[in-house]
Motif scaffolding. Sequence first.
Motif, PDB file in Angstrom:
ATOM      1  N   TYR A 137      54.921  15.837  95.182  1.00 31.08           N
ATOM      2  CA  TYR A 137      55.042  17.018  96.032  1.00 31.08           C
ATOM      3  C   TYR A 137      54.861  18.276  95.190  1.00 31.08           C
ATOM      4  N   ARG A 138      54.314  19.324  95.825  1.00 32.60           N
ATOM      5  CA  ARG A 138      54.199  20.612  95.136  1.00 32.60           C
ATOM      6  C   ARG A 138      54.965  21.667  95.937  1.00 32.60           C
ATOM      7  N   PHE A 139      55.424  22.688  95.231  1.00 34.30           N
ATOM      8  CA  PHE A 139      56.157  23.787  95.853  1.00 34.30           C
ATOM      9  C   PHE A 139      55.147  24.761  96.454  1.00 34.30           C
TER      10      PHE A 139
ATOM     11  N   CYS B 134      51.707  14.761  86.125  1.00 34.80           N
ATOM     12  CA  CYS B 134      50.903  14.686  87.342  1.00 34.80           C
ATOM     13  C   CYS B 134      50.700  16.098  87.879  1.00 34.80           C
ATOM     14  N   THR B 135      49.454  16.472  88.102  1.00 35.54           N
ATOM     15  CA  THR B 135      49.135  17.802  88.601  1.00 35.54           C
ATOM     16  C   THR B 135      48.145  17.721  89.750  1.00 35.54           C
ATOM     17  N   SER B 136      48.106  18.792  90.515  1.00 35.44           N
ATOM     18  CA  SER B 136      47.093  18.981  91.540  1.00 35.44           C
ATOM     19  C   SER B 136      46.548  20.388  91.319  1.00 35.44           C
ATOM     20  N   GLY B 137      45.369  20.472  90.755  1.00 36.43           N
ATOM     21  CA  GLY B 137      44.856  21.769  90.338  1.00 36.43           C
ATOM     22  C   GLY B 137      45.689  22.267  89.176  1.00 36.43           C
ATOM     23  N   SER B 138      46.302  23.437  89.334  1.00 36.65           N
ATOM     24  CA  SER B 138      47.169  23.965  88.274  1.00 36.65           C
ATOM     25  C   SER B 138      48.652  23.782  88.597  1.00 36.65           C
ATOM     26  N   ASN B 139      48.971  23.091  89.677  1.00 38.27           N
ATOM     27  CA  ASN B 139      50.366  22.891  90.097  1.00 38.27           C
ATOM     28  C   ASN B 139      50.901  21.559  89.604  1.00 38.27           C
ATOM     29  N   GLN B 140      52.069  21.600  88.952  1.00 41.80           N
ATOM     30  CA  GLN B 140      52.739  20.360  88.562  1.00 41.80           C
ATOM     31  C   GLN B 140      53.389  19.757  89.797  1.00 41.80           C
ATOM     32  N   LEU B 141      53.307  18.436  89.921  1.00 40.60           N
ATOM     33  CA  LEU B 141      53.889  17.742  91.066  1.00 40.60           C
ATOM     34  C   LEU B 141      55.222  17.115  90.682  1.00 40.60           C
ATOM     35  N   PHE B 142      56.124  17.061  91.647  1.00 37.03           N
ATOM     36  CA  PHE B 142      57.457  16.500  91.440  1.00 37.03           C
ATOM     37  C   PHE B 142      57.755  15.480  92.532  1.00 37.03           C
ATOM     38  N   GLY B 143      58.743  14.646  92.278  1.00 36.10           N
ATOM     39  CA  GLY B 143      59.170  13.652  93.250  1.00 36.10           C
ATOM     40  C   GLY B 143      60.551  13.982  93.784  1.00 36.10           C
ATOM     41  N   LYS B 144      60.957  13.241  94.809  1.00 37.45           N
ATOM     42  CA  LYS B 144      62.273  13.418  95.414  1.00 37.45           C
ATOM     43  C   LYS B 144      63.226  12.356  94.892  1.00 37.45           C
TER      44      LYS B 144
ATOM     45  N   ASN C  49      65.264  17.704 101.178  1.00 40.63           N
ATOM     46  CA  ASN C  49      64.013  18.410 100.913  1.00 40.63           C
ATOM     47  C   ASN C  49      64.072  19.164  99.581  1.00 40.63           C
ATOM     48  N   VAL C  50      64.413  18.443  98.513  1.00 43.16           N
ATOM     49  CA  VAL C  50      64.460  18.997  97.167  1.00 43.16           C
ATOM     50  C   VAL C  50      63.597  18.117  96.278  1.00 43.16           C
ATOM     51  N   CYS C  51      62.645  18.728  95.578  1.00 46.90           N
ATOM     52  CA  CYS C  51      61.728  17.983  94.704  1.00 46.90           C
ATOM     53  C   CYS C  51      61.929  18.449  93.271  1.00 46.90           C
ATOM     54  N   ASP C  52      62.632  17.657  92.474  1.00 45.36           N
ATOM     55  CA  ASP C  52      62.912  18.057  91.105  1.00 45.36           C
ATOM     56  C   ASP C  52      62.762  16.928  90.091  1.00 45.36           C
ATOM     57  N   VAL C  53      62.193  15.801  90.508  1.00 42.75           N
ATOM     58  CA  VAL C  53      62.006  14.661  89.612  1.00 42.75           C
ATOM     59  C   VAL C  53      60.612  14.752  88.983  1.00 42.75           C
ATOM     60  N   PRO C  54      60.515  14.879  87.652  1.00 42.46           N
ATOM     61  CA  PRO C  54      59.193  14.974  87.048  1.00 42.46           C
ATOM     62  C   PRO C  54      58.373  13.691  87.235  1.00 42.46           C
ATOM     63  N   LEU C  55      57.104  13.853  87.510  1.00 43.68           N
ATOM     64  CA  LEU C  55      56.201  12.707  87.721  1.00 43.68           C
ATOM     65  C   LEU C  55      55.066  12.772  86.718  1.00 43.68           C
TER      66      LEU C  55
ATOM     67  N   ALA D 217      60.020  28.023 102.687  1.00 37.93           N
ATOM     68  CA  ALA D 217      59.977  27.311 103.956  1.00 37.93           C
ATOM     69  C   ALA D 217      59.401  25.906 103.805  1.00 37.93           C
ATOM     70  N   ASP D 218      58.555  25.700 102.799  1.00 34.12           N
ATOM     71  CA  ASP D 218      57.923  24.396 102.549  1.00 34.12           C
ATOM     72  C   ASP D 218      58.043  24.052 101.057  1.00 34.12           C
ATOM     73  N   PRO D 219      59.283  23.731 100.606  1.00 35.61           N
ATOM     74  CA  PRO D 219      59.479  23.497  99.169  1.00 35.61           C
ATOM     75  C   PRO D 219      58.886  22.188  98.662  1.00 35.61           C
ATOM     76  N   CYS D 220      58.654  21.223  99.530  1.00 35.81           N
ATOM     77  CA  CYS D 220      58.112  19.923  99.114  1.00 35.81           C
ATOM     78  C   CYS D 220      56.929  19.562  99.992  1.00 35.81           C
ATOM     79  N   HIS D 221      55.754  19.990  99.583  1.00 32.91           N
ATOM     80  CA  HIS D 221      54.534  19.715 100.340  1.00 32.91           C
ATOM     81  C   HIS D 221      53.855  18.490  99.724  1.00 32.91           C
ATOM     82  N   ALA D 222      53.707  17.406 100.498  1.00 32.63           N
ATOM     83  CA  ALA D 222      53.108  16.160  99.992  1.00 32.63           C
ATOM     84  C   ALA D 222      51.686  16.420  99.506  1.00 32.63           C
ATOM     85  N   GLN D 223      51.368  15.913  98.322  1.00 27.37           N
ATOM     86  CA  GLN D 223      50.065  16.179  97.747  1.00 27.37           C
ATOM     87  C   GLN D 223      49.298  14.896  97.422  1.00 27.37           C
ATOM     88  N   GLN D 224      49.770  14.099  96.457  1.00 25.46           N
ATOM     89  CA  GLN D 224      49.062  12.888  96.041  1.00 25.46           C
ATOM     90  C   GLN D 224      50.031  11.924  95.380  1.00 25.46           C
ATOM     91  N   LEU D 225      49.573  10.693  95.141  1.00 20.89           N
ATOM     92  CA  LEU D 225      50.410   9.692  94.469  1.00 20.89           C
ATOM     93  C   LEU D 225      50.453   9.946  92.972  1.00 20.89           C
TER      94      LEU D 225
END
Length: 91
Positions: free
Chosen positions: A41-43, A65-75, A81-87, A47-55
């Motif tokens: 998930y990316r921030f 794990c990144t999507s573009g320049s955004n680091q992705l996190f897990g729940k 609705n808190v995403c703070d687990v590094p992936l 209003a949308d702190p955990c937007h699903a992005q990719q596996l």
Amino acid sequence: MKTNFFKKIMMPAAVVILGSGGAFVTTSMSSTKGLANVQGYRFVSQADPCHAQQLCSNVFNPTICTSGSNQLFGKANPNVNVCDVPLYKIP
């Protein structure tokens, strides 16, 4: 006589033992690989702190794990609705 005994009994027994050991090792390696893929998930905004992005993977490796320049996190808890687990990137 000893050579004949070795060829007829010991060689097939050694092949069976090595084959059985190899089967157990490959089964255990493949079963843990699929369990490591989780949704990343990316921030976006408050209003949308955990937007699903990719596996991604939850198994540590040096590449995050990144999507573009955004680091992705897990729940840690899928119901919150808190995403703070590094992936990490799937190898």
